[in-house]
Design an enzyme around this catalytic site. Structure first.
Site, short mmCIF file in Angstrom:
data_model
loop_
_atom_site.label_atom_id
_atom_site.label_comp_id
_atom_site.label_asym_id
_atom_site.label_seq_id
_atom_site.Cartn_x
_atom_site.Cartn_y
_atom_site.Cartn_z
N SER A 54 0.52 -0.90 0.03
CA SER A 54 0.14 0.10 0.76
C SER A 54 0.89 1.20 -0.18
O SER A 54 1.58 0.92 -0.84
CB SER A 54 -0.90 0.31 1.41
OG SER A 54 -1.43 0.87 0.75
N ASP B 147 -8.16 -6.05 -4.57
CA ASP B 147 -7.74 -5.17 -3.69
C ASP B 147 -8.29 -3.69 -3.93
O ASP B 147 -9.44 -3.55 -5.51
CB ASP B 147 -6.23 -5.10 -3.99
CG ASP B 147 -5.12 -4.15 -3.31
OD1 ASP B 147 -5.85 -3.31 -2.51
OD2 ASP B 147 -4.56 -3.81 -4.61
N HIS C 205 -7.28 -5.80 -0.29
CA HIS C 205 -6.52 -5.45 0.27
C HIS C 205 -5.48 -5.78 2.02
O HIS C 205 -3.98 -5.70 2.06
CB HIS C 205 -6.43 -3.46 0.37
CG HIS C 205 -5.65 -2.60 0.67
ND1 HIS C 205 -4.68 -2.57 -0.58
CD2 HIS C 205 -4.50 -2.19 1.60
CE1 HIS C 205 -3.45 -1.71 -0.39
NE2 HIS C 205 -3.40 -1.69 1.21
#
Length: 612
Positions: free
Chosen positions: A174, A308, A334
């Site tokens: 991320s 995601d 995610h």
């Protein structure tokens, strides 16, 4: 990783079993046989260190800002080894270490696969970004030039240490993935390879997909970082036992930018700051760095997930870079994980690029992806290019219902042939939603798991195939063509692809969105796979003429899914995702018509993969 209840649970069992097949190590490997394949690795390097020591200190940057670092070094009898080893580090936005009672929660707790790297002779480190954790400084935005310079300085600091071999890599998910691309764009000489997971490419397309603010994510992410930066203390470094330096750093964090406020002030891609120069969505967009990254030569292993927030972004990174690279697309959300051995995959990558071990990873097909719903023995696939060259772009046309069972406002059909006439008129229900645990909420830690979509279908317009006579694999980028007329000057259109079970349960697969006034198409500034590109400059916005049909063309997030024989493929159209996006809510709601005649053939084009 979950997709929804019922059918998804059975799919999950297949995913886990398939992943387990990938990582299972044959008995022969235990006797020294060399094995190197996605998620499987043995015989090329050995776990020679059994102990690890954590050292925490400040690292100086060129402007004097001190960044807090945790450094995990292999050790023997509690003493760090002197052997010069490669360093793998991350520029961390969410606290490199957090006190939890009488212990610390460190990066090794968050990403336990890193312990395997340490055992195999790597130094692992995590560094708080400026303006966060125990680091000094302020964050004037996200992914700023200051962060790029910091990444350069920290990389070169590590390379200069006597316990470093001079080879440096990076890891992380991320924000921690995006800062790896940022570091590569700064071109530090000793950065050799990175492993970014689930990272943004185009900032505007994420914050304002189709021109619609992803309000819940931006608000919640901004609130979370506000708390972390000011109120939730990170662990102090070793030389700050009483936390005095930590408190000084936190005082500087109070000047950090308010990301949610910035997002609201910049509704268009070319929105300009009060300084008349800075364009938030362009200056800070990771996609802006692609030429500098290509010039760096840094090797990149991209990892994405079909559920995601960034599956399109991950593929766009791969398409727009010319450095040595690989990509794997998993079935994860995610924060979801299957039983795929991430430690083995990191070790394969860094052994090759940081230690020069020829394990064959760069001789394999560069693309690995997971087909959801495929038999366990064939779910993981490889490819040499993307989109898949064998895809058949197949239009499914919106058509009238054969009968009305009350499944939706219209119970429309998906047909293989264009329709001569017809339209569906409805009043939008702004309460439609994908729920409180979806791909977007999982991005800020809010959880993941889609409910049965039938309650949403009932308040929406849908178009559904008859039960499929055979399995249909869809792998790639669905594109929708909506011909609509609205008795208002604007409206938002959310389109969902769903799989309907024989018992009627409807399961979310993927989605796309477009604000009608942002419908103008332009040539993208990067390789966009030939998909529709909405520049969304302020000058591009064109209100609707009430009652006049217009075509809205936009893509859905890519997916790879087998729609089983006996199931149905459904397209759902709504005008809101309540609780997630700041959609236009008009009072009274307008009348909306979806046209499906010969002159206005509304349809979805699916990338169908023919059976082998």
């Amino acid at each position: 990783m979950t997709r929804s209840i019922g059918h998804l649970v059975s799919r999950l069992a297949v995913v886990v079993a398939a992943a387990a097949l990938v990582i299972a190590v044959p008995v022969a490997a235990q006797t020294g046989e060399k094995i190197s394949a996605p998620g499987r690795y043995s015989g090329y390097s050995s776990p020679i260190y059994a102990d690890v020591v954590r050292i925490s200190q400040y690292i100086p940057t060129r402007d004097g800002t001190r960044l807090a670092a945790d450094i995990f070094r292999p050790a023997e009898d509690g003493v760090p080894v002197d052997d010069p080893l490669p360093v793998i580090w991350t520029l961390h936005r969410y606290h490199r270490a957090t006190p939890l009672g009488d212990r610390l929660n460190t990066i090794l707790d968050v990403a336990p696969e890193l312990r395997d790297l340490i055992r195999h002779g790597y130094v692992v480190a995590a560094v708080d970004t400026r303006g966060s954790g125990a680091s000094f400084g302020t964050a004037q935005g996200v992914f700023t030039p200051e962060e790029a310079r910091d990444a350069y300085d920290v990389t070169e600091w590590f390379a200069a240490q006597p316990w470093c071999s001079g080879a440096v890599g990076m890891y992380g998910l991320s924000y921690l993935g995006i800062t790896q691309y940022l570091a590569a764009s700064a071109q530090p000489p000793h950065l050799k390879a990175i492993f970014p997971m689930m990272a943004m490419f185009d900032m505007y397309a994420f914050i304002y997909p189709g021109g619609v603010l992803a309000e819940n994510f931006v608000l919640r992410w901004g609130a979370n970082t506000f708390l972390l930066d000011r109120l939730v203390p990170a662990a102090p470094v070793d030389d700050d036992p009483d936390g005095a330096l930590l408190h000084q750093a936190i005082a500087e964090h109070r000047a950090n930018a308010n990301v949610y406020a910035l997002a609201q002030q910049f509704p268009f891609r070319d929105s300009t700051a009060p300084d008349g120069v800075t364009q938030f969505h362009i200056a800070w967009s990771p996609a802006t760095w692609r030429d500098a990254i290509n010039a760096s030569g840094v090797a990149i292993y991209h990892l994405g997930g079909w559920y995601d927030m960034y599956p399109r972004d991950t593929l766009l990174w791969y398409a727009n870079l010319s450095v040595p690279q690989r990509i794997i697309i998993t079935p994860w959300s995610h924060n979801g994980r299957g039983q795929f051995d991430l430690g083995a995959e990191h070790l394969r990558w860094f052994d090759y690029w940081l230690k020069g071990i020829d394990n064959g990873i760069m001789d394999e097909p560069p693309i690995v992806y997971y087909v959801m719903g495929a038999p366990r023995a064939t779910a993981w696939r490889t490819a040499g290019q993307w989109p898949l060259p064998q895809q058949q772009l197949t239009p499914f046309y919106f058509a009238a219902a054969d009968s009305f069972a009350g499944e939706s406002l219209n119970d429309g059909r998906l047909a293989f042939e264009p329709q001569e006439s017809g339209a569906d008129t409805y009043t939008p229900d702004y309460s439609t939603t994908t729920g409180k645990t979806n791909r977007w909420t999982d991005g800020y830690g809010g959880g993941f798991g889609y409910a049965d979509m039938r309650p949403q279908d009932a308040r929406s317009i849908t178009y559904t195939t008859p039960p499929l006579e055979a399995d249909v694999e869809v792998t790639g980028h669905p594109v929708v063509h909506l011909w609509v007329s609205v008795d208002a000057e604007d409206s938002d259109f959310f389109v969902y692809l769903e799989e309907v079970m024989p018992d009627g349960r409807s399961h979310y697969i993927t989605e796309g969105v477009l604000r009608a006034s942002h419908r103008a198409l332009h040539t993208p500034p990067f390789d966009n796979f030939g998909l529709p590109y909405h520049r969304s400059y302020a000058a591009d916005v064109e209100p609707l003429t009430p009652g006049e049909p217009v075509e809205l063309v936009f893509d859905l997030h890519p997916t790879s899914n087998i729609f089983d024989a006996g199931h149905r493929i459904r397209v759902r159209v709504s005008n809101a995702d309540a609780g997630n996006f700041a959609a236009l809510v008009l009072d009274p709601p307008p009348s909306i018509t979806i046209h499906r005649d010969a002159a206005h053939p509304s349809r979805i084009v699916l990338p169908v993969i023919p059976p082998e």
